[in-house]
Structures are given as structure tokens and as C-alpha cells.
Design a protein around this motif. Structure first.
Motif, short mmCIF file in Angstrom:
data_model
loop_
_atom_site.label_atom_id
_atom_site.label_comp_id
_atom_site.label_asym_id
_atom_site.label_seq_id
_atom_site.Cartn_x
_atom_site.Cartn_y
_atom_site.Cartn_z
N GLU A 1 -7.95 -5.62 16.21
CA GLU A 1 -8.36 -6.18 14.92
C GLU A 1 -8.79 -5.08 13.97
OE1 GLU A 1 -11.52 -9.67 13.51
OE2 GLU A 1 -12.05 -8.35 15.18
N ILE A 2 -8.30 -5.15 12.73
CA ILE A 2 -8.67 -4.15 11.74
C ILE A 2 -8.69 -4.81 10.36
CG2 ILE A 2 -6.28 -3.37 11.42
CD1 ILE A 2 -7.43 -0.50 10.99
N SER A 3 -9.61 -4.40 9.51
CA SER A 3 -9.70 -4.97 8.17
C SER A 3 -8.61 -4.39 7.27
CB SER A 3 -11.07 -4.71 7.55
OG SER A 3 -11.20 -3.33 7.20
N ILE A 4 -8.32 -5.09 6.18
CA ILE A 4 -7.36 -4.58 5.20
C ILE A 4 -7.88 -3.29 4.59
CG2 ILE A 4 -6.11 -5.08 3.07
CD1 ILE A 4 -5.32 -6.83 5.49
N GLY A 5 -9.20 -3.23 4.32
CA GLY A 5 -9.78 -2.02 3.75
C GLY A 5 -9.61 -0.82 4.66
N ASP A 6 -9.84 -0.99 5.96
CA ASP A 6 -9.67 0.12 6.91
C ASP A 6 -8.19 0.48 7.06
OD1 ASP A 6 -12.37 0.36 7.31
OD2 ASP A 6 -12.40 -0.79 9.18
N THR A 7 -7.31 -0.50 6.88
CA THR A 7 -5.88 -0.23 6.93
C THR A 7 -5.47 0.66 5.76
OG1 THR A 7 -5.45 -2.33 8.06
CG2 THR A 7 -3.58 -1.29 6.95
N VAL A 8 -6.03 0.38 4.57
CA VAL A 8 -5.77 1.22 3.40
C VAL A 8 -6.18 2.67 3.71
CG1 VAL A 8 -6.39 1.70 1.01
CG2 VAL A 8 -6.03 -0.66 1.75
N LYS B 1 -8.36 4.93 -4.33
CA LYS B 1 -9.37 3.90 -4.52
C LYS B 1 -8.62 2.59 -4.77
CE LYS B 1 -10.22 4.48 -9.51
NZ LYS B 1 -10.13 3.07 -9.92
N VAL B 2 -9.31 1.49 -4.62
CA VAL B 2 -8.67 0.18 -4.74
C VAL B 2 -9.30 -0.59 -5.89
CG1 VAL B 2 -8.23 -2.03 -3.63
CG2 VAL B 2 -8.09 0.09 -2.29
N ASP B 3 -8.46 -1.10 -6.76
CA ASP B 3 -8.88 -2.03 -7.81
C ASP B 3 -8.44 -3.43 -7.41
OD1 ASP B 3 -9.94 -0.01 -9.43
OD2 ASP B 3 -7.97 0.41 -10.31
N THR B 4 -9.36 -4.36 -7.46
CA THR B 4 -9.01 -5.74 -7.10
C THR B 4 -8.13 -6.34 -8.18
OG1 THR B 4 -11.07 -6.03 -5.89
CG2 THR B 4 -9.89 -8.02 -6.56
N ASP B 5 -6.98 -6.85 -7.75
CA ASP B 5 -6.05 -7.55 -8.64
C ASP B 5 -6.22 -9.04 -8.37
OD1 ASP B 5 -3.95 -8.63 -10.03
OD2 ASP B 5 -2.42 -7.28 -9.23
N GLU B 6 -6.83 -9.76 -9.31
CA GLU B 6 -7.20 -11.15 -9.07
C GLU B 6 -6.02 -12.04 -8.71
OE1 GLU B 6 -10.13 -12.33 -8.66
OE2 GLU B 6 -11.09 -10.42 -9.11
N GLN B 7 -4.82 -11.71 -9.21
CA GLN B 7 -3.67 -12.55 -8.89
C GLN B 7 -3.24 -12.39 -7.43
OE1 GLN B 7 -0.02 -11.58 -10.96
NE2 GLN B 7 -0.47 -9.39 -10.94
N ILE C 1 0.84 -1.20 0.00
CA ILE C 1 0.00 0.00 0.00
C ILE C 1 0.87 1.26 0.00
CG2 ILE C 1 -1.70 1.33 1.31
CD1 ILE C 1 -2.62 -1.45 2.49
N ILE C 2 1.83 1.29 0.92
CA ILE C 2 2.66 2.50 1.08
C ILE C 2 3.48 2.77 -0.17
CG2 ILE C 2 4.58 3.53 2.36
CD1 ILE C 2 3.59 1.96 4.83
N THR C 3 4.11 1.74 -0.73
CA THR C 3 4.99 1.98 -1.88
C THR C 3 4.20 2.38 -3.13
OG1 THR C 3 5.02 -0.41 -2.37
CG2 THR C 3 6.84 0.48 -1.05
N GLN C 4 3.00 1.83 -3.29
CA GLN C 4 2.18 2.26 -4.42
C GLN C 4 1.80 3.74 -4.30
OE1 GLN C 4 -0.89 -0.48 -6.13
NE2 GLN C 4 -0.28 -1.87 -4.49
N ILE C 5 1.39 4.14 -3.10
CA ILE C 5 1.04 5.55 -2.90
C ILE C 5 2.26 6.44 -3.08
CG2 ILE C 5 0.25 7.25 -1.20
CD1 ILE C 5 -1.56 5.08 -0.01
N ALA C 6 3.40 6.02 -2.50
CA ALA C 6 4.63 6.83 -2.58
C ALA C 6 5.11 6.96 -4.02
CB ALA C 6 5.72 6.22 -1.70
N ALA C 7 4.79 5.96 -4.85
CA ALA C 7 5.17 6.01 -6.27
C ALA C 7 4.21 6.86 -7.10
CB ALA C 7 5.25 4.60 -6.83
N GLY C 8 3.22 7.45 -6.44
CA GLY C 8 2.30 8.35 -7.14
C GLY C 8 0.99 7.73 -7.55
N LYS C 9 0.78 6.47 -7.25
CA LYS C 9 -0.46 5.81 -7.65
C LYS C 9 -1.60 6.22 -6.71
CE LYS C 9 2.03 1.76 -9.42
NZ LYS C 9 1.82 2.08 -10.84
N ARG C 10 -2.76 6.45 -7.27
CA ARG C 10 -3.96 6.75 -6.48
C ARG C 10 -5.03 5.70 -6.70
NH1 ARG C 10 -0.43 8.77 -4.55
NH2 ARG C 10 -0.03 10.98 -4.13
N SER C 11 -4.78 4.79 -7.62
CA SER C 11 -5.63 3.62 -7.82
C SER C 11 -4.76 2.41 -7.48
CB SER C 11 -6.14 3.56 -9.26
OG SER C 11 -6.97 2.43 -9.44
N LEU C 12 -4.99 1.84 -6.32
CA LEU C 12 -4.11 0.79 -5.80
C LEU C 12 -4.59 -0.58 -6.25
CD1 LEU C 12 -3.69 2.03 -2.11
CD2 LEU C 12 -2.53 2.82 -4.19
#
Length: 333
Positions: free
Chosen positions: A246-253, A265-271, A193-204
Motif C-alpha cells: 500500500e502506498i499513497s498517491i503523494g508518496d508515489t509522486v 511540487k503538486v498543485d491541486t486541480d479541482e477537476q 505524473i510521468i508525462t507531466q515531468i517528461a514534458a518539463g513540468k515541475r509543478s504537477l
């Protein structure tokens, strides 16, 4: 203090933090790193010079019993952290997990028995519990191998404890819940999550967002290992090292995005989505036993503690020299 200590997996995420802290506490540390032709010591290459010069580096492979025996010889305490840890890679190459995690553990406890080590601290994982049947999860929760990785760690735990029961080898099992912090592999969700945001991505690009986890900051995890090694009452016992939050992955994002001052925003990556029956839906640690027996408790507890730990983690990952080590554009299995 003053003990000769071996740390296997000292080149990794938790292992490097542990090895450094043991040096700070006055231990004579032998750091077992994975042999490679680059003579890389993993994260120990980044240790402060005053700590690095105090380390005795042993390059080898825990799958090799002869090298393990050489590494263990002369050590009072063995912290065994060397393991293959990626769940997705365990779907790809399960045989390597048996060799490294189960047979590697056998090599360590056999050598510790033969050379009379006074303590063996074996590293487990909350993944051995599988999806929680009750919460918070105590050490008596059933073990469920929902991935080849989890199955290999169950086997490793049982191997280690069998040496305590069969031969009196002074084994303690430390079972960290989801540890996070500086240096963590990009295979884990928080660095992803952190590295995607730090790289400028806003759709994770992430996997499932609904599972819950009990995240434990690496400084707390390291303190848990040391507390287990210092307690005579810990021999033959298993201890959860978790934050009891306890915290969900979504709330962690959402929390990480808030700390980093962005909207995502989050796009589901099936892999990145685990097979349905392999996904661990819920993890939440009961850390009562560690509090009562070891005198350990998390300093980064609850939502406020998690936020503090995340802020420290974000600060480390967003430093340019650290961020360049990660490939935010790729899915790392």
C-alpha cells in the motif's frame, strides 16, 4: 499452449500485453479490437512484427451480441477485458458504462455458454470494493459502487458469476488492483505524473494525494490472468491480483520524481478531484487466495518491486516516440 483463445479488449493497455504473451506461449490468439474507420488495432499496432503476424484480428463492438457470437465461436478460452474504465468519464456518460460493461459482459458469457467455451476469464477491478472497510482486502470484502464505473463493474461481475451458478458456464473472475506499466492510458495517475515531468513540468496538476493504492505491474497482472486460466480449481472463484503493498498517491509522486531525478511540487486541480463520497480512500490487496490456489505471486512486490516497475514504466514513457502519443498538458477524463 495450442488452445484457441479470444481476448476482448486486446487493443487496450492490459489486453495488448496479454495477447502478446499468449502468442509467446504458443496460443492461437484471436484479438477482439474495437471497430473504427481508421482500421486501428490500438496498441497491437505497436506489437513486434513476429507477434503481430500471428494474431487473428477481429474488429467489432462488445455491445453487439451478433459480433460477439462470431468472435467467440471456435474459441476454447475467452479472456474478457473489453470495458470502459475511466472513472471521471463515468460521471459524464454513465449510460455507456451499462451498455459496454454490463451488457457487453452478458453478450460474452451468453456466447461462451452457447458455444461451449471451456473457460471464461472475466476482468473485474479493485474499485468494486470501494474504500476499504478492512485491510488487507480479501475477496470476501463487501462490494461498494462509489462511482458509476464501479457500479457497472459490480453488475458485470455479478452477471458473469450468475452464468456459472445458473448454467455451469466455467467463469473465473480476476480482480486486478491498480495495474500500471507501459502503454497505460494518460487517464491513470502514474502516466499523468510521468508525462507531466517528461514534458518539463515541475509543478504537477493532480487530484487528491492522500488516498492509498495497491499498484500492480502489468507483467504481474498478465501472469495472473494466465494462471487463472490454467487452474481448474479457479472455476467459479474470484481472485485478487495485487502486490500486497500500500502506498499513497503523494508518496508515489515522490518516488517517481526521485527515479526521474527531479524535484516537483503538486498543485491541486479541482477537476481531477473526485466527489467526496465517490473517492476510494484506501485499497490494499490480500493476494493469499491467488498464491494458494493459482500458484501466482507478484514478481514486482513491495517497495523495491514497485520501484523496479516504475523505472521500467518511466523508461518506456520517456522514449520520444512513446511520449509524443500523450497530451501531458491536458486533463484526460
Amino acid at each position: 499452449m495450442g488452445k484457441k483463445v479470444l481476448v476482448t479488449g486486446a487493443d487496450g493497455f492490459i489486453g495488448s500485453h496479454l495477447a502478446e504473451e499468449l502468442v509467446r506461449r504458443g496460443c492461437d490468439v484471436r484479438a477482439f479490437v474495437f471497430y473504427n474507420s481508421f482500421n486501428s488495432w490500438g496498441w497491437l499496432d505497436e506489437s513486434p512484427p513476429e507477434i503481430r503476424k500471428e494474431l487473428e484480428i477481429f474488429a467489432g463492438d462488445v455491445r453487439d451480441p451478433h459480433g460477439v457470437r462470431q468472435a467467440v465461436q471456435g474459441c476454447d478460452v475467452v479472456f474478457h477485458l473489453a470495458a470502459l474504465i475511466s472513472i471521471p468519464y463515468s460521471y459524464h456518460s454513465p449510460d455507456t458504462y451499462v451498455d459496454t460493461n454490463v451488457k457487453g459482459t452478458l453478450n460474452v458469457v451468453q456466447a461462451a455458454r452457447d458455444y461451449g467455451a471451456t473457460r471464461v476469464i472475466h476482468t473485474s477491478t479493485s474499485e468494486v470494493y470501494g474504500t476499504a472497510k478492512f485491510v488487507p482486502i480479501t475477496e470476501d470484502h463487501p462490494l461498494q459502487g462509489q462511482s458509476p464505473y464501479a457500479a457497472s463493474k459490480i453488475g458485470a461481475d455479478q452477471m458473469a458469476m450468475s452464468f456459472y451458478r445458473s448454467f455451469g458456464t466455467p467463469v473465473t473472475i480476476v480482480r486486478p488492483f491498480n495495474t500500471y506499466g507501459p502503454r497505460q492510458s494518460a487517464r491513470a495517475v502514474i502516466p499523468s505524473i510521468i508525462t507531466q515531468i517528461a514534458a518539463g513540468k515541475r509543478s504537477l496538476r493532480l487530484g487528491s494525494l492522500h488516498p492509498t493504492r495497491d499498484f500492480n505491474y502489468v507483467k504481474d497482472t498478465v501472469r495472473g490472468f494466465i494462471a487463472a486460466a490454467e487452474s481448474e480449481a479457479a472455476v467459479g472463484e474470484v481472485f485478487n491480483i495485487g502486490s500486497n503493498f500500500e502506498i499513497s498517491i503523494g508518496d508515489t509522486v515522490s518516488l517517481i520524481a526521485e527515479i526521474m531525478g527531479v524535484e516537483v511540487k503538486v498543485d491541486t486541480d479541482e477537476q481531477r478531484v473526485r466527489p467526496v463520497k465517490s473517492e476510494v480512500e484506501r485499497l490494499w490487496a490480500d493476494n493469499t487466495k491467488a498464491r494458494q490456489v493459482l500458484g501466482w505471486e507478484p514478481e514486482y512486490a513491495g517497495r523495491d518491486g514497485f520501484r523496479r516497475g516504475l523505472a521500467e514504466t518511466v523508461d518506456w514513457f520517456t522514449h520520444p516516440e512513446n511520449l509524443r502519443r500523450y497530451k501531458a498538458e491536458l486533463y484526460n477524463i
